[in-house]
Design a protein around this motif. Structure first.
Motif, PDB file in Angstrom:
ATOM      1  N   VAL A 168       0.842  -1.191   0.000  1.00 50.57           N
ATOM      2  CA  VAL A 168       0.000   0.000   0.000  1.00 50.57           C
ATOM      3  C   VAL A 168       0.877   1.241   0.000  1.00 50.57           C
ATOM      4  N   TYR A 169       0.324   2.307  -0.529  1.00 53.81           N
ATOM      5  CA  TYR A 169       0.997   3.607  -0.549  1.00 53.81           C
ATOM      6  C   TYR A 169      -0.077   4.660  -0.777  1.00 53.81           C
ATOM      7  N   ALA A 170       0.271   5.916  -0.569  1.00 62.42           N
ATOM      8  CA  ALA A 170      -0.693   7.000  -0.709  1.00 62.42           C
ATOM      9  C   ALA A 170      -0.664   7.575  -2.116  1.00 62.42           C
ATOM     10  N   SER A 171      -1.838   7.748  -2.685  1.00 60.50           N
ATOM     11  CA  SER A 171      -1.946   8.456  -3.958  1.00 60.50           C
ATOM     12  C   SER A 171      -1.754   9.953  -3.711  1.00 60.50           C
ATOM     13  N   PRO A 172      -1.569  10.763  -4.745  1.00 66.83           N
ATOM     14  CA  PRO A 172      -1.474  12.214  -4.527  1.00 66.83           C
ATOM     15  C   PRO A 172      -2.707  12.794  -3.843  1.00 66.83           C
ATOM     16  N   GLU A 173      -3.844  12.096  -3.971  1.00 65.55           N
ATOM     17  CA  GLU A 173      -5.070  12.548  -3.309  1.00 65.55           C
ATOM     18  C   GLU A 173      -5.163  12.027  -1.872  1.00 65.55           C
ATOM     19  N   LEU A 219       1.680  -2.651  -7.215  1.00 67.57           N
ATOM     20  CA  LEU A 219       3.119  -2.895  -7.290  1.00 67.57           C
ATOM     21  C   LEU A 219       3.855  -1.703  -6.689  1.00 67.57           C
ATOM     22  N   ASN A 220       5.009  -1.959  -6.056  1.00 67.58           N
ATOM     23  CA  ASN A 220       5.717  -0.830  -5.445  1.00 67.58           C
ATOM     24  C   ASN A 220       7.231  -0.880  -5.625  1.00 67.58           C
ATOM     25  N   ASP A 221       7.724  -1.704  -6.542  1.00 68.18           N
ATOM     26  CA  ASP A 221       9.171  -1.737  -6.825  1.00 68.18           C
ATOM     27  C   ASP A 221       9.360  -1.893  -8.327  1.00 68.18           C
ATOM     28  N   PHE A 222      10.186  -1.025  -8.907  1.00 73.55           N
ATOM     29  CA  PHE A 222      10.291  -0.982 -10.364  1.00 73.55           C
ATOM     30  C   PHE A 222      11.730  -0.925 -10.850  1.00 73.55           C
ATOM     31  N   GLN A 271       1.734   1.766 -12.241  1.00 70.60           N
ATOM     32  CA  GLN A 271       0.959   2.112 -11.051  1.00 70.60           C
ATOM     33  C   GLN A 271      -0.294   2.912 -11.407  1.00 70.60           C
ATOM     34  N   ALA A 272      -1.331   2.713 -10.628  1.00 70.34           N
ATOM     35  CA  ALA A 272      -2.562   3.468 -10.838  1.00 70.34           C
ATOM     36  C   ALA A 272      -2.353   4.956 -10.555  1.00 70.34           C
ATOM     37  N   ALA A 273      -1.491   5.275  -9.611  1.00 72.22           N
ATOM     38  CA  ALA A 273      -1.115   6.652  -9.294  1.00 72.22           C
ATOM     39  C   ALA A 273       0.286   6.593  -8.711  1.00 72.22           C
ATOM     40  N   SER A 274       1.106   7.576  -9.044  1.00 74.91           N
ATOM     41  CA  SER A 274       2.510   7.513  -8.635  1.00 74.91           C
ATOM     42  C   SER A 274       2.925   8.731  -7.828  1.00 74.91           C
ATOM     43  N   ASP A 275       4.016   8.567  -7.116  1.00 75.19           N
ATOM     44  CA  ASP A 275       4.634   9.597  -6.287  1.00 75.19           C
ATOM     45  C   ASP A 275       4.834  10.887  -7.092  1.00 75.19           C
ATOM     46  N   ILE A 276       4.403  12.004  -6.528  1.00 76.20           N
ATOM     47  CA  ILE A 276       4.539  13.270  -7.250  1.00 76.20           C
ATOM     48  C   ILE A 276       5.995  13.713  -7.375  1.00 76.20           C
ATOM     49  N   PHE A 277       6.899  13.135  -6.570  1.00 71.07           N
ATOM     50  CA  PHE A 277       8.300  13.553  -6.614  1.00 71.07           C
ATOM     51  C   PHE A 277       9.185  12.594  -7.416  1.00 71.07           C
ATOM     52  N   LEU A 278       8.587  11.689  -8.176  1.00 72.32           N
ATOM     53  CA  LEU A 278       9.388  10.810  -9.038  1.00 72.32           C
ATOM     54  C   LEU A 278      10.148  11.626 -10.074  1.00 72.32           C
ATOM     55  N   ARG A 288      26.766   7.962 -13.437  1.00 64.81           N
ATOM     56  CA  ARG A 288      25.822   6.977 -12.902  1.00 64.81           C
ATOM     57  C   ARG A 288      24.401   7.528 -12.915  1.00 64.81           C
ATOM     58  N   ALA A 289      23.452   6.642 -13.203  1.00 72.68           N
ATOM     59  CA  ALA A 289      22.049   7.039 -13.295  1.00 72.68           C
ATOM     60  C   ALA A 289      21.363   6.873 -11.945  1.00 72.68           C
ATOM     61  N   PHE A 290      20.487   7.801 -11.608  1.00 76.72           N
ATOM     62  CA  PHE A 290      19.730   7.759 -10.361  1.00 76.72           C
ATOM     63  C   PHE A 290      18.284   8.136 -10.623  1.00 76.72           C
ATOM     64  N   TYR A 291      17.418   7.742  -9.676  1.00 76.52           N
ATOM     65  CA  TYR A 291      16.059   8.282  -9.675  1.00 76.52           C
ATOM     66  C   TYR A 291      15.700   8.688  -8.247  1.00 76.52           C
ATOM     67  N   TRP A 292      14.775   9.625  -8.137  1.00 77.48           N
ATOM     68  CA  TRP A 292      14.369  10.180  -6.850  1.00 77.48           C
ATOM     69  C   TRP A 292      12.906   9.848  -6.594  1.00 77.48           C
ATOM     70  N   ARG A 293      12.563   9.709  -5.318  1.00 75.15           N
ATOM     71  CA  ARG A 293      11.177   9.498  -4.911  1.00 75.15           C
ATOM     72  C   ARG A 293      11.079   9.825  -3.427  1.00 75.15           C
TER      73      ARG A 293
END
Length: 446
Positions: free
Chosen positions: A100-105, A112-115, A335-342, A351-356
């Motif tokens: 589980v995780y919070a949608s922007p709303e 799923l929560n790992d990509f 994902q149905a809704a994703s982290d606004i800070f992705l 090196r490649a990075f991503y933020w969340r």
């Protein structure tokens, strides 16, 4: 334009490439790569001082081994014929990569929560990894084999029936489909499980940046700092912190305008290196503490190194050159809704990075403590969520047509999963033998 009837025919044609019953097959080929060698090769571009932690965690149990051995299973799946029905794969769809995780709303969703391993590929690869994880978890919990079989079958059947339901919906209806975590609690058959699920959702709602500040920071000389808890959590050195400050602006540019505006209202406070997960141990991962209006308005962001997906060497070239972009785009697709800070960027040494966000009401099930009935319910839920994710990026009508109305596919993948659970146990023993022989170093319990 391809019609729904054409897509149905495409799915049925895929049965000629791989019959549904053929998915039951698993026999390790004579030239199967040594699983320990696969892990060692994967570790060459990771931080060597952290690899013993990875091997120590993987040595803990067959399920822990499976979690860290996505590269091993990818090679095994690639050695088998595939349907050619492509979706955006999670790439590592085991039981603990749902949650589980919070949608922007601020609604709690289950998804799923790992990509980290997301990549376009044949839909059945994710289904088989999920099914295998159910089999390994059930056996590890000491469940009778008949009940393990039922739980695996439930996961695959839920995937098939959900995909067939989604195939009948319109495009926007599929895109807006989501699994509201709160709505799931009344569906659980056992009152005790309903109570535990509600308690888990309550705990997830408390997992915010404000809670993380209380657990991960302390005040030193009047300034809030991330705690020193080596080797799991170590404050970034001057060089790392300078690099993080520099790449922060590059990350900012990958956000939409309104989210850049929001991010600009926070100031950089502190940063630290953090060890996470099982499969990710050894990759470069940091957390950054930001403060908004005041110190009681924190935001914790996580920066994870994005390497090549374990699927890439086995599949055609994907659409994204930048590994961080691949992870972010895959997450947004699935994902149905994703982290606004992705967001993503290139850091030091290319090196490649991503933020969340580090914590945004995230929660994962306690698979190790599940009863047979609990595992069956959870496996069914994961199968449903996986179908929803695949339906957004793949040809759901063709996949549904391939799967059909009978349980042929369900029974075949269940057979595969039980055989692959045996393989996982064998591979776990091989890792233990390599540790005992001094071939690799292990740091258990960290």
């Amino acid at each position: 334009m391809t019609t729904p009837a054409d897509r149905v025919d495409r799915g049925k044609a895929a049965r000629k490439r791989v019959t549904r019953s053929a998915h039951a097959d698993w026999l390790p080929p004579v030239d199967r790569p040594d699983p320990v060698a696969v892990l060692e090769r994967q570790g060459r571009d990771r931080l060597p001082e952290l690899l013993p932690i990875r091997y120590g965690r993987m040595s803990g149990s067959p399920f822990a081994f499976l979690r860290g051995a996505a590269a091993v299973m990818a090679a095994d799946l690639a050695a088998q014929p595939n349907t050619g029905l492509t979706v955006q794969l999670c790439g590592d769809a085991h039981l603990l990569n749902f949650g589980v995780y919070a949608s922007p709303e601020r609604a709690l969703l289950f998804d799923l929560n790992d990509f980290d391993e997301t990549f376009p590929g044949p839909f059945e690869w994710d289904v088989k990894r999920l099914a295998a994880s159910v089999a390994v978890a059930g056996r590890e919990n000491g469940h009778p084999e008949a009940k393990v079989h039922r739980a695996v079958l439930a996961a695959v059947a839920a995937y098939r029936t959900s995909m067939r339901r989604l195939a009948r919906l319109g495009e926007l209806a599929v895109w807006y489909e989501r699994i509201d975590a709160e709505s799931l609690v009344p569906l659980l058959r056992c009152a005790r499980r309903r109570g535990r699920a509600q308690a888990s959702l309550t705990r997830a709602r408390r997992r915010t940046s404000l809670q993380a500040v209380g657990k991960l920071t302390e005040v030193v000389d009047g300034r809030r700092r991330i705690v020193h808890d080596p080797p799991i959590l170590e404050p970034a050195g001057a060089a790392d912190e300078a690099s993080l400050r520099k790449i922060f602006s590059d990350y900012r540019s990958t956000l939409s305008e309104e989210r850049r505006l929001l991010l600009d209202r926070y100031r950089f406070v502190d940063a630290a290196r953090k060890v996470v997960g099982v499969g990710s141990v050894g990759t470069r991962c940091f957390i950054v503490l930001l403060a908004g209006r005041n110190s009681d308005d924190p935001l914790f962001l996580q920066i994870k190194e994005a390497q090549k997906s374990v699927l890439e060497e086995h599949l055609p070239t994907g659409p994204y050159v930048h590994p961080g972009h691949r992870v972010v785009a895959g997450q947004r697709m699935l994902q149905a809704a994703s982290d606004i800070f992705l967001g993503w960027m290139t850091g030091p040494q290319g090196r490649a990075f991503y933020w969340r966000q580090l914590r945004d009401m995230k929660g994962t099930a306690d698979v190790a403590g599940m009863s047979p009935g609990g595992l069956l319910d959870y496996a069914r839920l994961c199968g449903t969520a996986l179908a929803r994710a695949h339906a957004r990026s793949g040809d759901r009508i063709a996949i549904a047509s391939y799967l059909g109305t009978a349980d042929t596919f369900d029974r075949a993948v269940t057979g595969f999963a039980l055989k692959y659970a045996d393989q996982t146990t064998t591979d776990h023993v091989a890792l233990g033998a390599a540790v005992a022989a001094g071939v690799i170093r292990s740091a258990p319990g960290v």
